[in-house]
Design an enzyme around this catalytic site. Structure first.
Site, short mmCIF file in Angstrom:
data_model
loop_
_atom_site.label_atom_id
_atom_site.label_comp_id
_atom_site.label_asym_id
_atom_site.label_seq_id
_atom_site.Cartn_x
_atom_site.Cartn_y
_atom_site.Cartn_z
N GLY A 55 0.86 -1.18 0.00
CA GLY A 55 0.00 0.00 0.00
C GLY A 55 0.89 1.23 0.00
CB CYS A 82 5.32 -4.01 0.10
SG CYS A 82 6.09 -2.44 -0.27
CE1 TYR A 83 1.17 1.13 5.60
CE2 TYR A 83 -0.42 -0.68 5.55
CZ TYR A 83 0.01 0.53 6.08
OH TYR A 83 -0.72 1.13 7.08
CG HIS A 170 5.67 -5.94 -4.48
ND1 HIS A 170 4.39 -5.78 -4.01
CD2 HIS A 170 6.31 -4.78 -4.19
CE1 HIS A 170 4.26 -4.58 -3.47
NE2 HIS A 170 5.41 -3.95 -3.55
CD GLU A 172 2.76 -8.82 -5.11
OE1 GLU A 172 3.57 -9.48 -4.45
OE2 GLU A 172 2.46 -7.65 -4.85
CG ASP A 228 -16.14 -11.70 -19.24
OD1 ASP A 228 -15.39 -12.70 -19.36
OD2 ASP A 228 -15.72 -10.54 -19.08
CE LYS A 370 -11.93 -11.90 -20.77
NZ LYS A 370 -13.05 -10.95 -20.78
#
Ligand code: XMP
Length: 514
Positions: A55, A82-83, A170, A172, A228, A370
């Site tokens: 964040g 991180c944050y 990070h 991710e 979708d 997706k």
């Protein structure tokens, strides 16, 4: 059934969706929840683990987002990123400071405790992605530093006994070389998950719960032919059959033959037993767009007209209990978590109809990414061409024709686009492309055909590489493919005398033309 769940507690970072995405890639269900959800509510979900996101704030800031320390005392494994890692240090009595040197980007990291459960088989030196100005200056009691970088003495810390882990980088993002592995270690080795998130279970359970929710009610679905709304429609059709009515509005701005392709799948001759209504509203849209050249106004008109046409059809059908939408998880997250989730206005074209009477919205895909929607689509037997269709904007060719939209221009761009796509696909050059299409510039230029002078349109050919559609690079298309497509377009499409290849990246350009 109680599924393994990893909750991602959102502190405002930009990669939060990605964290949930990566956890699901491990086969474990994951959901992003706002940091404001009370501890009791989080615990009631019985999560296998919780991840605190990054964040933009500093933990000492007055308005900084924080959770209660109790969450760290509940015996649930926690990973702070991180944050999130700084917040753990702060809550546990450590110290966070502005780092003497901010780190941003690829950073060489040294793992100090190779037997940390989080790192497992990760090499002792590895590259991670950093993006921070604050850092943990003193680790809380009971914690140990498990990795460092040149400018960050605590790149990772842990209290293995409490199953609390924290990383400054990070894991991710793709740029963290072993990031996926580290997240998998957290999910499996720390949280003890087995990985029970499977799309076939989702499909079966969703069909059952739709059946239960809808009962004998009637459902209306706006079908665009995109992935979708198609998958949502088929799920609903499996659940309630002919109680479902799908309205497909052909606004005359679809790609060549697209309306017929959608009808072939969903219409009376297709494999699904649903009520399908195709509204051929081409003339209506062309009339509304006549003389309009401003891109924003065009978008607005197309969106509004779409809703009006849809409403008129809905009125003929009469009151329905449920309105179905193909909202997917990124739409939900982007529309702001924590706000009322019941009636949200995301729609591919232009918002929810105001004058359609319905009791409730059903959004069977609202928790799926997706690629998960695509997997459900394949499982439901939807044709691959539809499941893997490249994205097509709601306003359609209306934003690929610069300036006024006319039936003649629609014909030109439809034909040119069909040839371009066909040649790319024939050569297999389309495989890694994010989007590829032809657009019609508003420029006419002099040419010569036979012995005659021509003064015809220039078509722009676009092909981009992108995964997030926020940024994109122009793709390199084999010269032979471009030459063949160009020759065919100028020969076969009346009104075109020139083809231009668009080499611009986004930014500064956008993918579409208007
Ligand atoms: P741009 O042109 O902004 O496009 O670089 C990024 C992605 O969004 C799609 N796009 C739209 N999709 N309604 C949509 O449903 C729209 O108005 C719209 N405008 C752009 C575009 O095709 C690309 O995938």
């Amino acid at each position: 059934m109680n599924k393994e769940t990893i909750l991602v507690l959102d502190f405002g970072g930009q990669y939060n969706q990605l964290i949930a995405r990566r956890v699901r890639e491990c086969g474990v269900y994951s959901e992003v929840v706002p940091y404001t959800v009370p501890v009791e509510e989080l615990l009631a979900r019985n999560p296998s683990g919780i991840i605190f996101t990054g964040g933009p704030n500093s933990v000492y800031g007055e308005d900084s987002p924080r959770c209660e320390k109790r969450l760290l005392e509940a015996g649930i494994p926690v990973l702070g990123i991180c944050y999130g890692s700084q917040l753990i240090a702060y809550l546990e009595g450590g110290e966070v400071k502005t780092a003497p040197v901010s780190e941003y980007g690829h950073t060489d990291m040294q793992i100090d405790v190779p037997d940390s459960r989080l790192f497992g088989d990760v090499p002792q030196r590895t590259f991670v992605w950093m993006s921070h100005t604050d850092c943990i200056a003193r680790v809380p009691e009971g914690y140990r530093v498990t990795a460092h970088t040149l400018n960050c003495p605590c790149a990772a810390m842990e209290n293995a006994g409490k199953k609390i882990y924290a990383v400054q980088f990070h894991p991710e993002v793709m740029h963290t070389k072993e990031g996926r592995k580290m997240l998998a270690h957290f999910v499996f080795d720390v949280c003890g998950c087995r990985g029970d998130w499977r799309m076939e279970d989702f499909t079966r359970e969703t069909i059952e719960s739709l059946r239960e929710k809808i009962g004998s009610g009637r459902v209306l679905c706006a079908l665009s032919g995109g992935v979708d709304s198609s998958v949502a429609a088929v799920l609903l059709s499996r659940a309630v059959g002919r109680q479902l009515t799908c309205v497909f509005v052909d606004h005359g701005l679809l790609r060549k033959d697209e309306g017929d392709q959608v009808e072939a799948v969903f219409g009376p001759n297709g494999p699904y037993d649903l009520n399908f209504i195709r509204v051929n509203a081409q003339d209506h849209f062309y009339a509304a767009l006549a003389g309009v050249t401003d891109p924003e106004q065009k978008r607005k008109i197309i969106g509004e007209e779409f809703i009006r046409v849809f409403e008129a059809e809905a009125k003929k059908i009469g009151a329905v209990e449920f309105l179905a939408q193909g909202t997917i998880y990124p739409d939900v997250i982007e529309s702001g978590l924590g706000k009322s989730a019941t009636i949200k206005s995301h729609h591919n074209v232009g918002g929810l109809p105001e004058h359609v009477e319905f009791k409730e919205i059903v959004e069977p895909l609202r928790m799926l990414f997706k690629d998960e929607v695509r997997r459900v689509g394949l499982e439901l037997g939807i044709p691959e061409a539809l499941v893997f269709r490249q994205p097509f904007p709601g306003p359609g060719l209306g934003i690929r024709i610069i300036g006024e939209v006319t039936p003649e221009k629609v014909r030109i761009v439809q034909e040119a686009d069909a040839i371009y796509r066909e040649e790319l696909e024939k050569a297999g050059a389309h495989k890694n492309l994010g989007q590829y299409f032809a657009a019609l510039t508003n420029m006419r230029s002099v040419g010569v055909m036979g012995d005659f002078r021509t003064y015809d349109y220039a078509v722009a050919l676009r092909a981009v590489l992108t995964s997030d559609f926020m940024t994109a690079d122009a793709a390199e298309i084999p010269w032979e493919v471009l030459k063949t497509a160009t020759t065919r377009i100028v020969n076969e499409v009346k009104g075109v005398s020139r083809c231009l290849f668009d080499c611009t990246a986004k930014p500064p350009s956008t993918i579409e033309y208007e």
